[in-house]
Write a protein that holds these residues in place. Structure first.
Motif: not given
Length: 876
Positions: A209-221, A717-732
């Motif tokens: 929560t103290s981060a100035l900015a945050n960006k997540s992505f899957f395609k990254a080695d 239009g949702v970032e992968p680390e958004n809590i909505i993705m956790l709620v969606l995974a719970w629904k699924l």
């Protein structure tokens, strides 16, 4: 006062020396050439000092006079660097172990340049990232040790002033400039979780929560991070080792933008292919990207990630801004011919186009007028040498190395910003005895049979795109997801307008001419769908035939598609002939054949359709729902192949009869029907449509994996680390982070009644609202434990636990930053299920001041220790 003359350091098999110039390039007399072969050479950041390692010692001299500052007896030193204020010299040698010393020797040493004393020595096994990173004022220095960052203040390396610990930090980049210093960290993804980059301001490291900015992505080695000069934004080039689509041998790259004000975005690149180079302008407001399959594109973007100027396509793979930022060089080195394009970026006008073949190194002179290109070993062991150019394309100085010798490195002397002011642009070549190497326009090879014929686009190997100013276009570039959503909205709007047009009867006073045709539908959705798909394929073939007629070279798969035209026409004729035979039974007319059933128009005229419609009305063909017989349903002004539910036929009711009671024509018993509106078939949930939507993201194993998940998140239009993705995974009811199976998808999306992106976007607020229900939130919180843990482990590793707690409780629990800090310094490496469950109960029942905490309660020992630790802190 005249500006100083830059020096060029030259290191090779003939020794190390300094060249004074340009424009008049001569060897410096103040520096005595070292004939021994050097391993490394470096200037200080302000250019006043020069040091090199020659296999016997490390020497540091003043550039202006050649006076020796310090000499260190370090025969094994392989690399060296100066701190920004010239207070510390860092040296590194290869890490080695012996039987007598299995731990090995310390190989990273920090020396005081004033006294020559060793300040501190560290173990540094890898050469990559060996040197500490300093702030420009040397207020802090940073090292990456065992996946965490260690911060030292004021060159006191005996005490670690601060630590930043995340899950396996692999890369970091300290911002340029003075305080407040910022740091960008990259953490690779694992166990289905995405990779991410976060920006922090020193020393505020109190959790995500103290981060100035945050960006997540899957395609990254791996990821490369590049700060701008003002330290307001960073560009992150995320790349994979392998491109699973097979389009590129060099893997797949994406470019992300993060700003210290919290903004983040994916930089939209209109051409597919590798990202060769990314370069910030010195003004920190623009950046240039070279990208795409050859011939590559080069585009300048602003801080909103909008394209400002497109340089078109060309043989290039690198971009270099001049130190003053007024000139940009686009070049193609390495396996390309060495063509350079010099641009005035204020007027977006090309200045020159020289060519430097076999170039392996390029660098701007600090004066912003001259450049050096070199062919160095071991990249190329033949034709070694270097050239000094004026940006207008003329060669001012050239030095070729003898065939039996090698050139290893050339290096410009740096100067503080503002030493060389920006000069007026010149478009005429500067005078020189060596002349210019302006590249002659190369002609493409043409077979002998075509050499006397006019050139057409089909003879070109690649489509060339000219430069264009994107500012004058007046249209902002849109991301792939935005374009996709815009097309869907436009299609939906067009369908609504078409449906409205169906409800308006044609004017009687102006009869429709016979040549205007109206489509019919079969009434069977499957048949209509087949007809629609066949027509779509035929339209695609027509477009290919037009392109072939225009001279475009056709691919093998395109030619095969064109050969199937006759087969597709036959299938379409059979389907539509069956429809017309059914209509002929009602109208008493013979079905059309031959020319009447051509490929372009297979429709009845409007008058025939009206007759059929009137016949259906007279026959009063009604199904159980009061609709016309679906087998012979006909709609006016409705595109052929787009099924729409026929309008319900109204019947008169007796005065005593309740209008809500309708009789069934077959069984004669009465049933209650609630009056309601007609339901648009597009609004109804479709399992087939949902399954097709799933396969937009799923792989061959019928699973949406990390790559598909990233595309899915981008579309909705949702970032992968958004809590909505956790709620969606719970629904699924998905058990694994970063993966959705087909069964989970169909079950969850059916529950949500979503079969497309737009419907799910409309449900995002509903998913977010689920977190406001305490009972539902508790279920989601408990689900998160099993969702995030490794399936072969009973507990959750602490790094993942901290991230999930930050996601779930970081914004609602006042004590979370303190609890996160407690976990950082605690001995706990994992969190079991009992501890996880009780953290939620603790956050809900215990006051922020811990005044109602019951020490005799059945809390886990972890929470007892936290309370004890926090009370001790408050007592200080």
């Amino acid at each position: 006062m005249a500006p100083p003359t830059p020096h060029l350091a030259v290191r090779g098999s003939e020794g190390t020396f300094l060249l004074r110039g340009p424009p008049n390039c001569v060897e410096s007399t103040s520096f005595q050439r070292d004939a021994q072969q050097s391993k490394y050479a470096a200037f200080s950041s302000d250019g006043t000092l020069f040091g090199w390692c020659n296999g016997e010692k490390v020497s540091v001299v003043k550039v202006s006079s050649g006076e020796l500052v310090k000499s260190f007896d370090l025969p094994k030193a392989a690399m060296m660097e100066f701190s920004p204020q010239n207070k510390v010299l860092a040296t590194w040698k290869q890490y080695t172990k012996t039987q007598d010393n299995p731990q090995g020797e310390v190989n990273l040493q920090l020396w005081d340049l004033q006294t020559g004393a060793c300040i501190k020595a560290f173990y540094q096994k890898k050469a990559q990232g060996w040197c500490p990173s300093w702030a420009d004022d040397e207020s802090i220095a940073v090292r990456c040790v065992n996946n965490e960052l260690h911060f030292f203040e004021n060159n006191n390396f005996e005490t670690i002033a601060n630590k930043l610990h995340l899950q396996k930090v692999s890369e970091f980049a300290l911002s340029p400039g003075n305080q407040p210093s910022k740091v960008a960290v990259y953490v690779p993804g694992s166990k289905g979780a995405p990779s991410f980059v976060r920006l922090y301001q020193y020393p505020n490291f109190g959790g995500p929560t103290s981060a100035l900015a945050n960006k997540s992505f899957f395609k990254a080695d791996k990821a490369a991070m590049l700060w701008n000069k003002r330290a307001t934004a960073v560009l992150v080039t995320a790349s994979t080792e392998v491109d699973k689509t097979g389009a590129s041998y060099y893997g797949e790259q994406t470019l992300h933008y993060l700003a210290t004000n919290g903004e983040s975005a994916v930089v939209p690149l209109p051409k597919n292919g590798p990202i060769y180079d990314v370069s910030w302008s010195p003004n920190s407001t623009e950046f240039c990207i070279v990208y795409g399959f050859m011939p590559a594109k080069a585009t300048i973007f602003n801080l909103k990630c909008e394209s400002v100027f497109d340089f078109g396509t060309g043989p290039r793979n690198a971009a270099f801004y001049s130190p003053q930022g007024h000139i940009l060089v686009l070049a193609g080195f390495g396996n390309l011919r060495g063509q350079m394009e010099v641009w005035d970026v204020k007027k977006y006008k090309q200045v020159s186009k020289p060519q430097a073949a076999d170039t392996t190194f390029f660098s701007w002179c600090p004066d912003g007028e001259h450049i050096v290109t070199a062919t160095c070993s071991p990249r190329l062991r033949v034709s070694n040498g270097y050239k000094i150019w004026h940006y207008t394309g003329t060669v001012l100085y050239k030095q070729d190395v003898p065939a039996d010798k090698e050139l290893w490195e050339v290096l410009w002397q740096p100067f503080p910003a503002g030493t060389f002011p920006e000069k007026a642009m010149k478009y005429q070549a500067a005078p020189s005895e060596l002349g210019s190497t302006e590249a002659k326009p190369a002609q493409a090879y043409r077979p002998p049979a075509l050499r006397n014929k006019p050139e057409t686009s089909s003879y070109k190997l690649h489509e060339e795109e000219p430069p264009q100013n994107m500012k004058s276009a007046g249209e902002k570039p849109m991301s792939k997801a935005a374009l996709k959503n815009q097309r869907r909205r436009e299609a939906k709007k067009a369908a609504k307008q078409e449906n409205k047009a169906d409800d308006v009867p044609p004017p009687v006073s102006e009869p429709t001419p016979v040549h205007q045709h109206t489509p019919v539908t079969s009434g069977d959705p499957e048949t209509d769908k087949k007809i629609k798909n066949l027509k779509r394929k035929l339209r695609a073939i027509e477009e290919l035939k037009e392109q072939q007629a225009a001279g475009k070279q056709m691919q093998k798969n395109q030619l095969e598609k064109m050969q199937k035209e006759a087969q597709l026409l036959k299938e379409l004729e059979e389907l539509e002939l069956g429809l017309f035979e059914a209509l002929a039974e009602l109208t008493g007319r013979s079905p059309p054949a031959g020319p009447e059933l051509d490929a372009d128009r297979r429709r009845y005229g409007l008058e025939e359709v009206k007759d059929v419609s009137q016949t259906l009305d007279r026959l009063n063909l009604v199904d159980l729902n009061g609709q016309k017989d679906q087998k012979y349903a006909v709609r006016l002004n409705q595109p052929f192949g787009s099924y729409v539910m026929p309008v319900k036929k109204k019947r008169k009711s007796s005065g005593s009869e309740d209008p809500s009671i309708r009789k069934c024509k077959i069984t004669s018993y009465c049933r209650t029907q609630t009056p309601g509106r007609l339901i648009n078939p597009e609004d109804q949930f479709s399992s087939k449509k949902c399954l097709a939507w799933f396969y937009e993201y799923a792989g061959p194993d019928d699973v949406v994996g990390p790559e598909g998940m990233e595309k899915f998140c981008e579309d909705i239009g949702v970032e992968p680390e958004n809590i909505i993705m956790l709620v969606l995974a719970w629904k699924l009811e998905a058990p694994n982070m970063g993966f959705f199976t087909k069964e989970e998808w169909l079950k969850g999306m059916t529950l949500l009644q979503c079969d497309c992106t737009e419907k799910l976007q409309g449900k995002l607020d509903y998913l977010r609202s689920q977190l406001n229900d305490p009972v539902v939130f508790k279920n989601i919180y408990r689900y998160a434990f099993d969702f995030a843990r490794d399936k072969d482990q009973r507990s959750l590793d602490m790094d993942t636990a901290k991230s999930m707690l930050a996601l779930l409780l970081g914004r609602t629990w006042p004590l979370f930053p303190v609890f996160h800090q407690f976990l950082e310094q605690s001995k706990y490496k994992v969190m079991n299920k009992d501890q996880w469950y009780n953290v939620l109960e603790f956050s809900r029942t215990v006051n922020p001041d811990l005044s109602n905490y019951d020490e005799d309660g059945a809390w886990p020992v972890m929470l007892d220790e936290f309370v004890e630790w926090q009370k001790a802190r408050l007592a200080l």
